[in-house]
Enzyme design. Sequence first.
Site, PDB file in Angstrom:
ATOM      1  N   LEU A  95       0.839  -1.196   0.000  1.00  0.00           N
ATOM      2  CA  LEU A  95       0.000   0.000   0.000  1.00  0.00           C
ATOM      3  C   LEU A  95       0.878   1.252   0.000  1.00  0.00           C
ATOM      4  O   LEU A  95       1.882   1.315   0.719  1.00  0.00           O
ATOM      5  CB  LEU A  95      -0.890  -0.021   1.241  1.00  0.00           C
ATOM      6  CG  LEU A  95      -1.935   1.076   1.398  1.00  0.00           C
ATOM      7  CD1 LEU A  95      -2.962   1.008   0.279  1.00  0.00           C
ATOM      8  CD2 LEU A  95      -2.630   0.950   2.755  1.00  0.00           C
ATOM      9  N   ASP A 126      15.599   7.721  11.248  1.00  0.00           N
ATOM     10  CA  ASP A 126      14.779   7.483  10.063  1.00  0.00           C
ATOM     11  C   ASP A 126      13.673   8.528  10.023  1.00  0.00           C
ATOM     12  O   ASP A 126      12.844   8.594  10.939  1.00  0.00           O
ATOM     13  CB  ASP A 126      14.184   6.078  10.133  1.00  0.00           C
ATOM     14  CG  ASP A 126      13.402   5.691   8.880  1.00  0.00           C
ATOM     15  OD1 ASP A 126      13.030   6.600   8.099  1.00  0.00           O
ATOM     16  OD2 ASP A 126      13.149   4.487   8.698  1.00  0.00           O
ATOM     17  N   ASP A 141      11.602  -1.016   7.532  1.00  0.00           N
ATOM     18  CA  ASP A 141      12.883  -1.733   7.537  1.00  0.00           C
ATOM     19  C   ASP A 141      12.809  -2.986   6.669  1.00  0.00           C
ATOM     20  O   ASP A 141      13.820  -3.411   6.095  1.00  0.00           O
ATOM     21  CB  ASP A 141      13.268  -2.156   8.962  1.00  0.00           C
ATOM     22  CG  ASP A 141      13.528  -0.980   9.884  1.00  0.00           C
ATOM     23  OD1 ASP A 141      13.917   0.095   9.386  1.00  0.00           O
ATOM     24  OD2 ASP A 141      13.327  -1.140  11.101  1.00  0.00           O
ATOM     25  N   ILE A 161      18.301   2.891   6.422  1.00  0.00           N
ATOM     26  CA  ILE A 161      18.415   3.180   7.859  1.00  0.00           C
ATOM     27  C   ILE A 161      17.614   2.141   8.632  1.00  0.00           C
ATOM     28  O   ILE A 161      16.412   1.963   8.405  1.00  0.00           O
ATOM     29  CB  ILE A 161      17.882   4.591   8.185  1.00  0.00           C
ATOM     30  CG1 ILE A 161      18.689   5.650   7.451  1.00  0.00           C
ATOM     31  CG2 ILE A 161      17.926   4.851   9.693  1.00  0.00           C
ATOM     32  CD1 ILE A 161      18.132   7.052   7.594  1.00  0.00           C
ATOM     33  N   ASP A 184      20.529  -7.025   9.206  1.00  0.00           N
ATOM     34  CA  ASP A 184      20.469  -6.235   7.985  1.00  0.00           C
ATOM     35  C   ASP A 184      19.390  -6.834   7.076  1.00  0.00           C
ATOM     36  O   ASP A 184      19.449  -8.024   6.742  1.00  0.00           O
ATOM     37  CB  ASP A 184      21.821  -6.273   7.279  1.00  0.00           C
ATOM     38  CG  ASP A 184      21.900  -5.341   6.085  1.00  0.00           C
ATOM     39  OD1 ASP A 184      20.852  -4.969   5.537  1.00  0.00           O
ATOM     40  OD2 ASP A 184      23.027  -4.990   5.688  1.00  0.00           O
TER      41      ASP A 184
END
Length: 310
Positions: free
Chosen positions: A42, A234, A278, A286, A293
Amino acid sequence: MKKSLLLAILVLGISGLANAMSSNPNTGYTETKYPIVLVHGLFGFDEILGIDYWYKIPEILMEGGAQVFVTQVASANTPEIRGEQLIPQIEEILAITGAEKVNIFGHSHGAPTARYVASVRPELVASVTSIGGVNKGTPFASVVNDNSGSEDEFSPMIELGDAFVTGLDFISTGGFEQNFRAAFNSISEAETEKFNESHPDGVPTTACGEGDYISNGIHYFSWSGAKAVTNLLDPLELVVIAASLSFPEDELNDGAIGACSSHLGMVIRDDFKMNHLDEINQTLGIHGLGDTDPLTIYRTHANRLKQAGL
């Protein structure tokens, strides 16, 4: 042909040449049998003003040998409409690559979009991977829907929402019909239940369990984060934090989707220390310092698909 597919063909050729000339030990690690197709969620897009929705994810996967295609569907609409928009792009990818099927990675609303395609055109799909997928709805949708009024009355929120997604569509590789109200209705718990009745493959039958790993010949996987606040540097962290307020205090969530709602097929993990953005390596990579990661998760999963012959 869409700009994103043209770009993918160019990058595919360049990366193939680079891999052939390189002694990089990672070559082949992400080299899946079938192309990987990325489907945004979205408010998603392919690329805007030089910023990719899937930030550095295609590059890291192609570096290891994968064929990767970034698609675009409506930023806001139902998974059925978005799925119908996705099907011709997949058909084009198959024509370009000569592959028989694709592996679809769907983030957020991209998960039910991918599931729709797998349900109505299973011959096109080898696997579906849900990433922070809204597979059983989200309470955030109820907040928006409750403040949107009825369909036959003027709603400033709906008007602003439609204007926003229309703008996203205009400045990206768009041209799709947008419907803000329909999109948020479709991710409510009630509407996702109806959707799952029509497209049940991979959906857990228990509240927080796993679904069938393989259904109708298609492999199903999922993963998600479970931490709304990861890095206050962020600039979009506040958006995720605001959305997370719609969840009960004791419900694990990534700021937009509950951990249990994200489950589909084989649940790889539902508690990564990452939020909803993320999960696509945003904003601009970030994420929480010292946390996993996101790029590593994508590489590992591509290798998982490779090992499974997908």
